[in-house]
Design an enzyme around this catalytic site. Sequence first.
Site, PDB file in Angstrom:
ATOM      1  N   GLU A   1       0.819  -1.214   0.000  1.00 55.97           N
ATOM      2  CA  GLU A   1       0.000   0.000   0.000  1.00 55.97           C
ATOM      3  C   GLU A   1       0.852   1.264   0.000  1.00 55.97           C
ATOM      4  O   GLU A   1       0.373   2.355   0.312  1.00 55.97           O
ATOM      5  CB  GLU A   1      -0.946  -0.002   1.208  1.00 55.97           C
TER       6      GLU A   1
ATOM      7  N   LYS B   1     -15.652  -1.451   3.902  1.00 51.33           N
ATOM      8  CA  LYS B   1     -15.059  -1.771   2.611  1.00 51.33           C
ATOM      9  C   LYS B   1     -16.209  -2.305   1.769  1.00 51.33           C
ATOM     10  O   LYS B   1     -16.654  -3.445   1.969  1.00 51.33           O
ATOM     11  CB  LYS B   1     -13.992  -2.847   2.769  1.00 51.33           C
TER      12      LYS B   1
HETATM   13  P1  PGA Z   1      -6.683  -5.868   2.788  1.00 58.42           P
HETATM   14  O1  PGA Z   1      -6.031  -5.004   3.943  1.00 58.42           O
HETATM   15  O2  PGA Z   1      -7.267  -4.950   1.789  1.00 58.42           O
HETATM   16  O3  PGA Z   1      -5.536  -6.686   2.285  1.00 58.42           O
HETATM   17  O4  PGA Z   1      -7.738  -6.707   3.467  1.00 58.42           O
HETATM   18  C1  PGA Z   1      -6.563  -3.815   4.441  1.00 58.42           C
HETATM   19  C2  PGA Z   1      -6.948  -3.917   5.891  1.00 58.42           C
HETATM   20  O5  PGA Z   1      -6.833  -4.983   6.515  1.00 58.42           O
HETATM   21  O6  PGA Z   1      -7.425  -2.931   6.455  1.00 58.42           O
HETATM   22 ZN    ZN Z   2      -7.758  -4.223   8.495  1.00 59.50          ZN
END
Ligand code: PGA
Ligand code: ZN
Length: 430
Positions: free
Chosen positions: A207, A339
């Site tokens: 990231e 998300k």
């Molecule tokens: P991921 O990580 O998109 O790989 O799930 C982001 C998070 O855990 O916040």
């Molecule tokens: Zn997370």
Amino acid sequence: MSKTTINSIRARRVWDSRGHPTVEVEVSTAGGATGRAIAPAGASTGAGEAVDLRDGGAAFAGLDVQCAISGVRERIAPALIGMDAEDQAAIDGRMIEIDGTPNMASLGGNASIATSMATLHCAAAAHDLPLWRYLAGDRDPPHLPLPEVQIFGGGAHAERRVDIQDFMVVPVGADDYHQALEWVADVYRAAGALMSESGRRVGVADEGGFWPVFDTNEEAIEILVRAIEQSGRKPGQEIAISLDIAASEFNEDGRYSLSCDGIKLGTDAFSELILKWLRLYPIVAVEDPLAEDDLVGLAAFTSRAGSTVQVVADDAAVTSETRIRAAAAAGACNAFLMKPNQVGTVTGARAALEAAREVGWGAIISARSGETEDVTIVHMAVGWGIEQLKVGSFARSERMAKWNEGLRIADVAPCGAALPPADRFLWSAA
Ligand code: PGA
Ligand code: ZN
């Protein structure tokens, strides 16, 4: 047929920030409006997430998405064409019906979220409105979201070089969104310089945060405090720290195996370790501190830490209205990470937000570790009045696209670059 009747849905394969295939969908209406969206993908996913449908087999390490794309073309498009792009709930409900499983295992959450978000963009375009304005309706957005920005990326995003996944900063004392990003830029640069000086600057994780060349997990926190100081800001008052432990990633049968520290701890001892970090360092939020299904442990942790820090459910809530209500009833966590692809539809994400507001939880909208130029979540943050935004680090264009979209919105939104009032957050009182 009205102007907002859907008359075409296209799906194509595009590529994400890890070079993995992903799904892009384009929805058009009879009136000539078009909306487009791309599905992101996680690496440290929660067990309860909508299924990220992949082809398996030899091509691209099994990660191709031709099956998800065929599903959009052959099953979703015929069902949605003729429906009204403005009726998001009906569109999303229809996809859930066609899928027929509890977790989008048949169509793929990647196919459904790309279609769902593309429809949303299309409806906004049909009204000639930016998406944040379409989502806000008549209400003026109250603020831009407070950024939560990764400086060191560990866990599943850095081949488990350290166990903790995200070492982040939150510019809690910033006057507005512009200043928040300026301060973050300074910390990111200071952290890079510290890594260079000690010969540990070897690159970045998934990231965009620096690759975590540390001897222990705690050392990463110490260096982060130093980076904040060297950037000229006061740790805690101006810039605070936030951790995503992503504990399910190194939990096995209730034991937490910190391979970087060479220790294995039970739930109580691991909770104590995190509580110690909360006492020693200016930490204001901790995400997934324990395994996602350990509501009892999470409740015990929240009862000790939850009055002073945000205890954030990511894998523990997977943007599910039901899980948020269950966790809240158990006294586990006090905020959730939204998300949209975890639940697979815009309507599902919105329902999770409503549930969180009903139970008095905070909300942070978040990108995934596998991202693209898609900036839908930034518009959702502003349009839905979500207080915080997490999109990874302050480097690489799939991340900067999101921070920069916030700047564009700040230029035209009635709230300007205003951030939520600091006293809105539990932890600001700490
Ligand atoms: P991921 O990580 O998109 O790989 O799930 C982001 C998070 O855990 O916040
Ligand atoms: Zn997370």
